[in-house]
Design an enzyme around this catalytic site. Structure first.
Site, mmCIF file in Angstrom:
data_model
loop_
_atom_site.group_PDB
_atom_site.id
_atom_site.type_symbol
_atom_site.label_atom_id
_atom_site.label_comp_id
_atom_site.label_asym_id
_atom_site.label_seq_id
_atom_site.Cartn_x
_atom_site.Cartn_y
_atom_site.Cartn_z
ATOM 1 N N LYS A 91 -10.290 -2.238 -6.254
ATOM 2 C CA LYS A 91 -10.878 -0.888 -6.204
ATOM 3 C C LYS A 91 -9.816 0.157 -6.481
ATOM 4 O O LYS A 91 -10.063 1.164 -7.118
ATOM 5 C CB LYS A 91 -11.445 -0.619 -4.794
ATOM 6 N N LYS A 121 0.837 -1.207 0.000
ATOM 7 C CA LYS A 121 0.000 0.000 0.000
ATOM 8 C C LYS A 121 0.869 1.255 0.000
ATOM 9 O O LYS A 121 0.560 2.236 -0.667
ATOM 10 C CB LYS A 121 -0.956 -0.018 1.203
ATOM 11 N N LYS A 177 -4.599 -7.382 -11.284
ATOM 12 C CA LYS A 177 -5.516 -7.881 -10.250
ATOM 13 C C LYS A 177 -6.713 -6.940 -10.142
ATOM 14 O O LYS A 177 -6.542 -5.718 -10.096
ATOM 15 C CB LYS A 177 -4.764 -7.924 -8.908
HETATM 16 P P1 ADP Z 1 -9.570 -4.345 -3.090
HETATM 17 O O1 ADP Z 1 -8.250 -4.806 -3.643
HETATM 18 O O2 ADP Z 1 -10.551 -4.096 -4.177
HETATM 19 O O3 ADP Z 1 -9.416 -3.146 -2.159
HETATM 20 P P2 ADP Z 1 -9.918 -5.841 -0.696
HETATM 21 O O4 ADP Z 1 -8.478 -5.728 -0.385
HETATM 22 O O5 ADP Z 1 -10.874 -5.012 0.125
HETATM 23 O O6 ADP Z 1 -10.148 -5.525 -2.237
HETATM 24 O O7 ADP Z 1 -10.322 -7.366 -0.626
HETATM 25 C C1 ADP Z 1 -11.362 -7.921 0.136
HETATM 26 C C2 ADP Z 1 -11.333 -9.415 -0.050
HETATM 27 O O8 ADP Z 1 -11.539 -9.762 -1.431
HETATM 28 C C3 ADP Z 1 -9.998 -10.057 0.345
HETATM 29 O O9 ADP Z 1 -10.252 -11.219 1.101
HETATM 30 C C4 ADP Z 1 -9.338 -10.412 -0.945
HETATM 31 O O10 ADP Z 1 -8.624 -11.615 -0.853
HETATM 32 C C5 ADP Z 1 -10.477 -10.581 -1.929
HETATM 33 N N1 ADP Z 1 -10.061 -10.070 -3.243
HETATM 34 C C6 ADP Z 1 -9.946 -8.774 -3.625
HETATM 35 N N2 ADP Z 1 -9.561 -8.663 -4.912
HETATM 36 C C7 ADP Z 1 -9.414 -9.919 -5.369
HETATM 37 C C8 ADP Z 1 -9.043 -10.466 -6.647
HETATM 38 N N3 ADP Z 1 -8.781 -9.688 -7.677
HETATM 39 N N4 ADP Z 1 -8.996 -11.809 -6.757
HETATM 40 C C9 ADP Z 1 -9.298 -12.615 -5.707
HETATM 41 N N5 ADP Z 1 -9.657 -12.162 -4.496
HETATM 42 C C10 ADP Z 1 -9.723 -10.829 -4.309
#
Ligand code: ADP
Ligand code: TRP
Length: 333
Positions: free
Chosen positions: A198, A115, A195
């Site tokens: 958001k 991050k 990946k």
């Molecule tokens: P973002 O990257 O959109 O901020 P988060 O970090 O809030 O998403 O992720 C919340 C949950 O969703 C986590 O448990 C994470 O493992 C899963 N997750 C997020 N993005 C992916 C992805 N592209 N593929 C698989 N799992 C994901």
């Protein structure tokens, strides 16, 4: 002991709209597990403050995540669903665990480093994020924590902190949790092939529909192999998404079309669009119905919060006792 229901716990941050990566990486598992034990799921709104500092938006996303989970099939009669902030004991335990956390352990945090590398401010909240997560988990005596693969290290840290606490205070006060990760779900790609996240602005959201959904699906990045030529399904972002939605037979049928040629990426995108619409069709309808009754959503969170607080307070009372923290007023239950 073996017949005793296991405590299952997981959280999701309300930092934006939920997308397909969240669904296949985490939410799908949460829904599955609600039938398999005593499940606690919460909206990690304190965690979200590390990336979202806009009160109106945080409140809105908190509500929407609750609505989304209900629409996707979470049953509040089967599990306890609540907002993290309704359990103040979690913050109390966070401090206590923090006093046992070596700075070097946080410095190894992969998610923290990522991050910061992406340009986020390295504030103390972001740095100690895993301690708050450990408190979330340990305060309910959780046995199993279903999460996406990227959360593995945070669960390791929770295990480590529970063991440190037990060692320091000489007793089995905190239960050591086990992560549950579906290894077969690879990282879900976003429309640009990175990946889905958001923070990359490349998501297809679970509740996208109509023109907005179509536009996103049609914008998925592909290579420029001409329509007539054979294509490698395993090198294609559209196919990676198709795999998540289609039955085994359908996946094979589409892979065949890629391999044979005469099948363009536009065709594949149309198939994907139909698959997504079909998969989430019912959930969209349910969300529409539920959105007419916001009080029901807030009431559900309030009731879940009460149940979660009861459990958390009973664990916290022992923790206060063994650490010598005197508390003369009754904690709200
Ligand atoms: P973002 O990257 O959109 O901020 P988060 O970090 O809030 O998403 O992720 C919340 C949950 O969703 C986590 O448990 C994470 O493992 C899963 N997750 C997020 N993005 C992916 C992805 N592209 N593929 C698989 N799992 C994901
Ligand atoms: N860090 C998790 C994520 O980004 C969310 C979370 C907060 C969580 N507390 C938790 C997950 C406790 C499992 C258990 O997905």
């Amino acid at each position: 002991m073996n017949n005793q229901k296991k405590t299952i716990l997981s959280g999701i941050q309300p930092s934006g709209r939920l997308h397909l990566g969240n669904y296949f990486g985490a939410i799908h598992q949460h829904l599955d597990f609600q039938h398999k034990g005593d499940a606690f799921y919460f909206i990690a709104n304190y965690h979200s403050l590390t990336s979202l500092q806009d009160g109106e938006k945080l409140r809105q996303y908190t509500y929407e995540v609750a609505l989304d989970y209900l629409a996707l099939g979470m049953d509040p009669n089967k599990c306890t669903f609540f907002a993290q902030s309704d359990v103040p004991q979690v913050l109390e335990l966070t401090w206590i665990l923090g006093t046992l956390t070596p700075v070097s352990l946080m410095e190894k945090g992969v998610s923290y480093k990522d991050k910061v590398a992406q340009g986020m401010q390295p504030n103390i909240g972001l740095f100690t994020y895993p301690v708050l997560q450990a408190a979330d988990i340990l305060i309910y005596h959780s046995d199993i924590v279903p999460v996406g693969a990227d959360q593995k290290q945070n669960i390791e840290i929770s295990r480590d902190l529970a063991a440190r606490f037990n060692y320091t205070y000489k007793g089995d006060y905190l239960r050591i949790p086990e992560p549950h990760i579906v290894e077969s779900v690879a990282t879900v790609p976003g429309v640009d092939g990175r990946k889905m996240s958001k923070s990359y602005d490349n998501t297809i959201d679970i509740f996208d529909k109509g023109k907005a959904l179509k536009k996103k699906v049609m914008s998925i990045k592909t290579n420029s192999t001409p329509m007539e030529d054979p294509k490698d399904p395993d090198a294609c972002n559209v196919f990676a998404l198709i795999r998540l939605f289609a039955s085994k037979d359908k996946v094979e049928e589409i892979a065949d079309k890629y391999n044979k040629g005469g099948y363009g990426y536009g065709h594949a995108k149309k198939e994907l669009l139909a698959l997504i619409q079909d998969y989430f069709g019912e959930a969209h309808e349910r969300r529409q119905e539920l959105s007419g009754n916001p009080d029901m959503v807030w009431d559900m969170l309030r009731d879940g919060g009460r149940k979660a607080r009861e459990r958390a307070e009973s664990v916290m009372a022992d923790i206060r006792d063994v650490t010598g923290i005197v508390k003369n007023h009754t904690t709200r239950i």
